[in-house]
Design an enzyme around this catalytic site. Sequence first.
Site, PDB file in Angstrom:
ATOM      1  N   ASN A 104       3.023 -16.448   3.145  1.00 57.69           N
ATOM      2  CA  ASN A 104       2.356 -16.128   4.680  1.00 57.69           C
ATOM      3  C   ASN A 104       2.624 -14.973   5.379  1.00 57.69           C
ATOM      4  OD1 ASN A 104       0.715 -17.782   3.632  1.00 57.69           O
ATOM      5  ND2 ASN A 104       1.104 -19.707   5.725  1.00 57.69           N
ATOM      6  N   HIS A 121       6.062 -12.080   1.327  1.00 51.84           N
ATOM      7  CA  HIS A 121       5.472 -11.174   1.594  1.00 51.84           C
ATOM      8  C   HIS A 121       5.862 -10.454   2.561  1.00 51.84           C
ATOM      9  CE1 HIS A 121       2.918 -13.551  -2.117  1.00 51.84           C
ATOM     10  NE2 HIS A 121       4.678 -12.999  -2.271  1.00 51.84           N
ATOM     11  N   CYS A 132      11.737   6.921   5.292  1.00 53.42           N
ATOM     12  CA  CYS A 132      13.047   6.024   5.577  1.00 53.42           C
ATOM     13  C   CYS A 132      13.341   4.798   5.941  1.00 53.42           C
ATOM     14  CB  CYS A 132      13.777   6.623   7.027  1.00 53.42           C
ATOM     15  SG  CYS A 132      12.919   5.540   8.451  1.00 53.42           S
ATOM     16  N   CYS A 152      10.330   9.064  13.967  1.00 59.96           N
ATOM     17  CA  CYS A 152       9.905  10.479  13.055  1.00 59.96           C
ATOM     18  C   CYS A 152       8.977  11.419  12.495  1.00 59.96           C
ATOM     19  CB  CYS A 152      10.743  10.056  11.526  1.00 59.96           C
ATOM     20  SG  CYS A 152      10.299   9.650  10.808  1.00 59.96           S
ATOM     21  N   ALA A 233      -2.052 -30.033   5.850  1.00 65.91           N
ATOM     22  CA  ALA A 233      -0.861 -29.385   5.648  1.00 65.91           C
ATOM     23  C   ALA A 233      -0.488 -30.820   7.479  1.00 65.91           C
ATOM     24  CB  ALA A 233      -0.283 -28.757   5.658  1.00 65.91           C
TER      25      ALA A 233
END
Length: 251
Positions: A104, A121, A132, A152, A233
Amino acid sequence: MVGEVLLDGLNLRANPEMCVVVLTGAGVSAESGVPIFRGKGSMWEKEEARRLASRAGPPWNTRETWEFYEWRRRLVKSCEPNAAHLTLVRMEKYFQDFSLVTQNVDGLHRRAGSQKVYELHGNMWQGRCPRCGEVVELPETPLKSLPPLHGCGTALRPNVVQFGEPLDSRVLRLAVEASKRADLFLVVGTSAVVSPACELPLLALRHGAVVVEVNRDPTPLSGLVTRSIRGKAAEVLPRLWGELLARGRHY
Ligand code: OAD
Protein backbone atom coordinates in the site's frame (compact mmCIF):
# COMPACT_ATOMS: atom_id res chain seq x y z
CA MET A 1 -15.92 -17.45 10.32
CA VAL A 2 -18.41 -16.52 13.09
CA GLY A 3 -17.76 -18.58 16.22
CA GLU A 4 -14.99 -20.63 14.67
CA VAL A 5 -11.52 -20.80 16.29
CA LEU A 6 -9.34 -19.33 13.56
CA LEU A 7 -6.08 -21.03 14.47
CA ASP A 8 -7.60 -24.37 15.53
CA GLY A 9 -5.29 -27.29 14.78
CA LEU A 10 -2.21 -25.18 14.13
CA ASN A 11 0.88 -25.72 16.22
CA LEU A 12 1.32 -22.04 16.95
CA ARG A 13 1.92 -20.12 20.16
CA ALA A 14 2.75 -16.44 20.52
CA ASN A 15 6.08 -15.80 22.12
CA PRO A 16 7.94 -12.51 21.86
CA GLU A 17 11.06 -14.18 20.44
CA MET A 18 9.43 -15.58 17.33
CA CYS A 19 9.88 -13.87 13.96
CA VAL A 20 6.64 -12.53 12.52
CA VAL A 21 6.20 -11.00 9.08
CA VAL A 22 2.99 -9.46 7.78
CA LEU A 23 2.37 -8.67 4.12
CA THR A 24 -0.57 -6.34 3.50
CA GLY A 25 -2.41 -5.19 0.40
CA ALA A 26 -5.23 -2.81 -0.40
CA GLY A 27 -7.79 -4.96 1.47
CA VAL A 28 -6.31 -3.92 4.82
CA SER A 29 -7.35 -0.32 4.10
CA ALA A 30 -10.72 -1.18 2.54
CA GLU A 31 -12.66 -0.69 5.77
CA SER A 32 -11.00 2.70 6.21
CA GLY A 33 -12.72 3.69 2.97
CA VAL A 34 -9.71 3.45 0.61
CA PRO A 35 -10.80 1.72 -2.60
CA ILE A 36 -8.94 -1.45 -3.63
CA PHE A 37 -7.41 -2.03 -7.10
CA ARG A 38 -9.19 -5.17 -8.35
CA GLY A 39 -12.68 -6.60 -8.08
CA LYS A 40 -15.73 -5.34 -6.20
CA GLY A 41 -15.17 -1.94 -4.56
CA SER A 42 -12.20 -1.08 -6.77
CA MET A 43 -10.99 2.42 -7.55
CA TRP A 44 -11.77 1.87 -11.24
CA GLU A 45 -15.50 1.76 -10.52
CA LYS A 46 -15.21 5.56 -10.08
CA GLU A 47 -15.43 7.50 -13.35
CA GLU A 48 -13.19 10.32 -12.05
CA ALA A 49 -10.40 7.87 -11.17
CA ARG A 50 -10.52 6.38 -14.69
CA ARG A 51 -10.50 9.81 -16.29
CA LEU A 52 -7.60 11.14 -14.20
CA ALA A 53 -5.55 7.94 -14.47
CA SER A 54 -5.91 7.92 -18.26
CA ARG A 55 -4.06 11.26 -18.39
CA ALA A 56 -1.28 10.23 -15.97
CA GLY A 57 1.82 8.60 -17.41
CA PRO A 58 5.56 8.71 -18.00
CA PRO A 59 7.71 10.62 -17.23
CA TRP A 60 5.42 10.75 -14.13
CA ASN A 61 6.50 14.23 -12.99
CA THR A 62 3.75 15.98 -14.87
CA ARG A 63 0.75 18.01 -13.74
CA GLU A 64 -1.58 15.30 -15.15
CA THR A 65 0.02 12.55 -13.04
CA TRP A 66 -0.18 14.68 -9.91
CA GLU A 67 -3.86 15.46 -10.58
CA PHE A 68 -4.54 11.72 -10.30
CA TYR A 69 -2.42 11.42 -7.15
CA GLU A 70 -3.98 14.50 -5.61
CA TRP A 71 -7.39 12.86 -6.08
CA ARG A 72 -6.13 9.77 -4.25
CA ARG A 73 -4.31 11.78 -1.57
CA ARG A 74 -7.44 13.86 -0.85
CA LEU A 75 -9.48 10.70 -0.52
CA VAL A 76 -7.00 9.01 1.85
CA LYS A 77 -6.56 12.18 3.93
CA SER A 78 -10.18 11.85 5.06
CA CYS A 79 -9.74 8.15 5.96
CA GLU A 80 -8.64 6.83 9.34
CA PRO A 81 -6.65 3.67 10.15
CA ASN A 82 -8.95 0.80 11.12
CA ALA A 83 -8.78 -2.05 13.64
CA ALA A 84 -6.54 -4.11 11.33
CA HIS A 85 -3.90 -1.36 11.17
CA LEU A 86 -4.11 -0.89 14.94
CA THR A 87 -3.74 -4.61 15.63
CA LEU A 88 -0.52 -4.64 13.62
CA VAL A 89 0.81 -1.80 15.79
CA ARG A 90 0.15 -3.96 18.88
CA MET A 91 1.86 -6.94 17.29
CA GLU A 92 4.94 -4.87 16.49
CA LYS A 93 5.21 -3.91 20.16
CA TYR A 94 4.93 -7.54 21.30
CA PHE A 95 7.28 -9.34 18.89
CA GLN A 96 10.98 -8.53 18.96
CA ASP A 97 11.49 -9.50 15.31
CA PHE A 98 8.45 -8.10 13.53
CA SER A 99 8.34 -6.77 9.97
CA LEU A 100 5.40 -5.18 8.26
CA VAL A 101 5.72 -5.36 4.48
CA THR A 102 3.08 -3.48 2.56
CA GLN A 103 2.13 -2.95 -1.05
CA ASN A 104 0.00 0.00 0.00
CA VAL A 105 1.09 3.52 -0.78
CA ASP A 106 -1.60 5.17 1.37
CA GLY A 107 0.63 5.64 4.44
CA LEU A 108 -2.10 4.37 6.81
CA HIS A 109 0.19 1.88 8.57
CA ARG A 110 2.52 4.68 9.63
CA ARG A 111 -0.41 6.93 10.51
CA ALA A 112 -1.71 4.13 12.79
CA GLY A 113 1.66 4.04 14.56
CA SER A 114 3.58 1.20 12.91
CA GLN A 115 7.30 2.00 13.03
CA LYS A 116 9.08 -0.55 10.87
CA VAL A 117 7.21 -0.60 7.57
CA TYR A 118 8.70 -1.82 4.31
CA GLU A 119 6.71 0.05 1.67
CA LEU A 120 7.39 -2.09 -1.39
CA HIS A 121 5.51 0.19 -3.78
CA GLY A 122 6.48 3.52 -2.22
CA ASN A 123 4.33 6.15 -0.56
CA MET A 124 1.93 8.65 -2.12
CA TRP A 125 2.82 11.24 0.57
CA GLN A 126 6.32 11.53 -0.84
CA GLY A 127 7.78 12.92 -4.05
CA ARG A 128 11.03 11.91 -5.72
CA CYS A 129 13.37 14.05 -7.78
CA PRO A 130 13.97 12.32 -11.14
CA ARG A 131 17.29 14.15 -11.44
CA CYS A 132 19.02 13.46 -8.10
CA GLY A 133 16.74 10.76 -6.64
CA GLU A 134 16.09 12.58 -3.36
CA VAL A 135 12.82 11.66 -1.66
CA VAL A 136 10.88 14.51 -0.04
CA GLU A 137 7.84 14.46 2.23
CA LEU A 138 4.71 16.05 0.76
CA PRO A 139 2.14 15.81 3.57
CA GLU A 140 -0.18 18.63 2.47
CA THR A 141 -3.02 18.32 0.08
CA PRO A 142 -3.86 20.29 -1.98
CA LEU A 143 -0.27 20.86 -3.05
CA LYS A 144 0.79 24.45 -3.64
CA SER A 145 1.93 23.71 -7.19
CA LEU A 146 1.27 20.91 -9.64
CA PRO A 147 3.69 19.35 -10.26
CA PRO A 148 5.47 20.11 -6.96
CA LEU A 149 9.07 21.23 -7.37
CA HIS A 150 12.24 19.93 -5.77
CA GLY A 151 14.69 22.42 -4.18
CA CYS A 152 16.82 22.14 -7.34
CA GLY A 153 13.88 23.32 -9.46
CA THR A 154 13.12 19.93 -11.03
CA ALA A 155 9.50 18.73 -11.09
CA LEU A 156 9.01 15.88 -8.61
CA ARG A 157 7.29 12.60 -9.43
CA PRO A 158 5.21 10.65 -6.90
CA ASN A 159 7.44 8.26 -4.94
CA VAL A 160 5.29 5.36 -6.10
CA VAL A 161 6.42 2.37 -8.14
CA GLN A 162 4.58 2.28 -11.45
CA PHE A 163 3.86 -0.93 -13.35
CA GLY A 164 7.01 -2.24 -15.00
CA GLU A 165 9.34 -0.26 -12.73
CA PRO A 166 11.75 -2.03 -10.38
CA LEU A 167 11.21 -1.92 -6.61
CA ASP A 168 13.68 -0.25 -4.26
CA SER A 169 16.29 -3.01 -4.01
CA ARG A 170 17.14 -2.31 -0.34
CA VAL A 171 13.50 -2.49 0.76
CA LEU A 172 12.93 -5.66 -1.26
CA ARG A 173 16.07 -7.30 0.18
CA LEU A 174 14.95 -6.58 3.75
CA ALA A 175 11.50 -8.01 3.01
CA VAL A 176 13.01 -11.15 1.46
CA GLU A 177 15.39 -11.68 4.40
CA ALA A 178 12.58 -11.28 6.94
CA SER A 179 10.35 -13.69 4.95
CA LYS A 180 13.07 -16.35 4.99
CA ARG A 181 13.42 -16.28 8.77
CA ALA A 182 9.70 -15.94 9.58
CA ASP A 183 8.09 -18.39 12.02
CA LEU A 184 4.68 -16.88 11.29
CA PHE A 185 3.79 -15.05 8.09
CA LEU A 186 0.42 -13.29 7.77
CA VAL A 187 -0.78 -12.24 4.34
CA VAL A 188 -3.65 -9.81 4.62
CA GLY A 189 -5.96 -8.24 2.03
CA THR A 190 -3.97 -8.78 -1.12
CA SER A 191 -5.12 -10.41 -4.35
CA ALA A 192 -1.59 -11.85 -4.51
CA VAL A 193 -1.18 -11.33 -8.23
CA VAL A 194 1.52 -8.64 -8.28
CA SER A 195 5.12 -9.84 -8.24
CA PRO A 196 7.47 -9.85 -6.38
CA ALA A 197 5.22 -9.16 -3.33
CA CYS A 198 3.08 -12.25 -3.98
CA GLU A 199 6.18 -14.47 -3.90
CA LEU A 200 7.08 -13.56 -0.29
CA PRO A 201 4.46 -15.81 1.40
CA LEU A 202 5.62 -18.76 -0.73
CA LEU A 203 9.23 -18.04 0.13
CA ALA A 204 8.30 -18.02 3.83
CA LEU A 205 6.38 -21.28 3.39
CA ARG A 206 9.40 -22.96 1.75
CA HIS A 207 11.55 -21.82 4.70
CA GLY A 208 9.21 -23.45 7.21
CA ALA A 209 6.89 -20.62 8.28
CA VAL A 210 3.26 -21.08 9.20
CA VAL A 211 1.52 -18.90 6.62
CA VAL A 212 -1.96 -17.58 7.39
CA GLU A 213 -3.96 -15.67 4.81
CA VAL A 214 -6.76 -13.25 5.71
CA ASN A 215 -8.89 -12.14 2.79
CA ARG A 216 -12.49 -11.34 1.94
CA ASP A 217 -12.19 -13.55 -1.17
CA PRO A 218 -10.12 -16.56 -2.25
CA THR A 219 -6.81 -15.81 -3.99
CA PRO A 220 -4.21 -17.87 -5.89
CA LEU A 221 -2.47 -18.35 -2.50
CA SER A 222 -5.50 -19.73 -0.69
CA GLY A 223 -4.89 -23.37 -1.56
CA LEU A 224 -1.15 -23.17 -0.91
CA VAL A 225 -0.90 -21.54 2.52
CA THR A 226 -1.16 -23.24 5.92
CA ARG A 227 -4.51 -21.62 6.70
CA SER A 228 -6.73 -19.32 4.67
CA ILE A 229 -9.35 -17.32 6.58
CA ARG A 230 -12.27 -15.67 4.75
CA GLY A 231 -13.32 -12.37 6.28
CA LYS A 232 -12.67 -8.67 6.67
CA ALA A 233 -9.22 -7.74 7.90
CA ALA A 234 -10.56 -5.31 10.53
CA GLU A 235 -12.65 -8.10 12.06
CA VAL A 236 -10.34 -11.09 11.62
CA LEU A 237 -6.99 -9.60 12.64
CA PRO A 238 -8.04 -8.49 16.17
CA ARG A 239 -9.57 -11.95 16.74
CA LEU A 240 -6.53 -13.73 15.40
CA TRP A 241 -4.27 -11.63 17.60
CA GLY A 242 -6.47 -12.41 20.62
CA GLU A 243 -6.19 -16.14 19.89
CA LEU A 244 -2.42 -15.96 19.50
CA LEU A 245 -2.04 -14.14 22.81
CA ALA A 246 -4.34 -16.58 24.61
CA ARG A 247 -2.22 -19.48 23.35
CA GLY A 248 0.94 -17.63 24.38
CA ARG A 249 -0.17 -17.40 28.00
CA HIS A 250 -0.08 -21.20 28.27
CA TYR A 251 3.40 -21.42 26.80
P1 OAD B 1 -6.03 -5.67 -4.91
O1 OAD B 1 -7.06 -4.63 -5.12
O2 OAD B 1 -5.52 -6.39 -6.09
O3 OAD B 1 -6.56 -6.78 -3.90
C1 OAD B 1 -7.21 -6.44 -2.73
C2 OAD B 1 -7.60 -7.73 -2.03
O4 OAD B 1 -8.21 -7.41 -0.80
C3 OAD B 1 -8.59 -8.60 -2.80
O5 OAD B 1 -8.15 -9.94 -2.76
C4 OAD B 1 -9.90 -8.43 -2.01
O6 OAD B 1 -10.67 -9.61 -2.06
C5 OAD B 1 -9.37 -8.20 -0.63
N1 OAD B 1 -10.26 -7.43 0.26
C6 OAD B 1 -11.12 -6.45 -0.03
N2 OAD B 1 -11.68 -5.94 1.06
C7 OAD B 1 -11.15 -6.62 2.11
C8 OAD B 1 -11.31 -6.56 3.52
N3 OAD B 1 -12.13 -5.68 4.10
N4 OAD B 1 -10.58 -7.41 4.28
C9 OAD B 1 -9.74 -8.31 3.72
N5 OAD B 1 -9.56 -8.42 2.40
C10 OAD B 1 -10.23 -7.58 1.60
O7 OAD B 1 -4.85 -4.98 -4.08
P2 OAD B 1 -3.34 -5.47 -3.88
O8 OAD B 1 -3.26 -6.93 -3.80
O9 OAD B 1 -2.82 -4.67 -2.76
O10 OAD B 1 0.45 -1.50 -7.09
O11 OAD B 1 -2.70 -4.98 -5.22
C11 OAD B 1 -1.33 -5.10 -5.39
C12 OAD B 1 -0.79 -3.92 -6.18
O12 OAD B 1 -1.50 -3.81 -7.40
C13 OAD B 1 -0.99 -2.58 -5.51
O13 OAD B 1 0.00 -2.27 -4.56
C14 OAD B 1 -0.92 -1.65 -6.66
C15 OAD B 1 -1.72 -2.41 -7.68
O14 OAD B 1 -1.38 -2.16 -8.99
C16 OAD B 1 1.00 -0.27 -7.14
O15 OAD B 1 0.42 0.73 -6.81
C17 OAD B 1 2.38 -0.26 -7.65
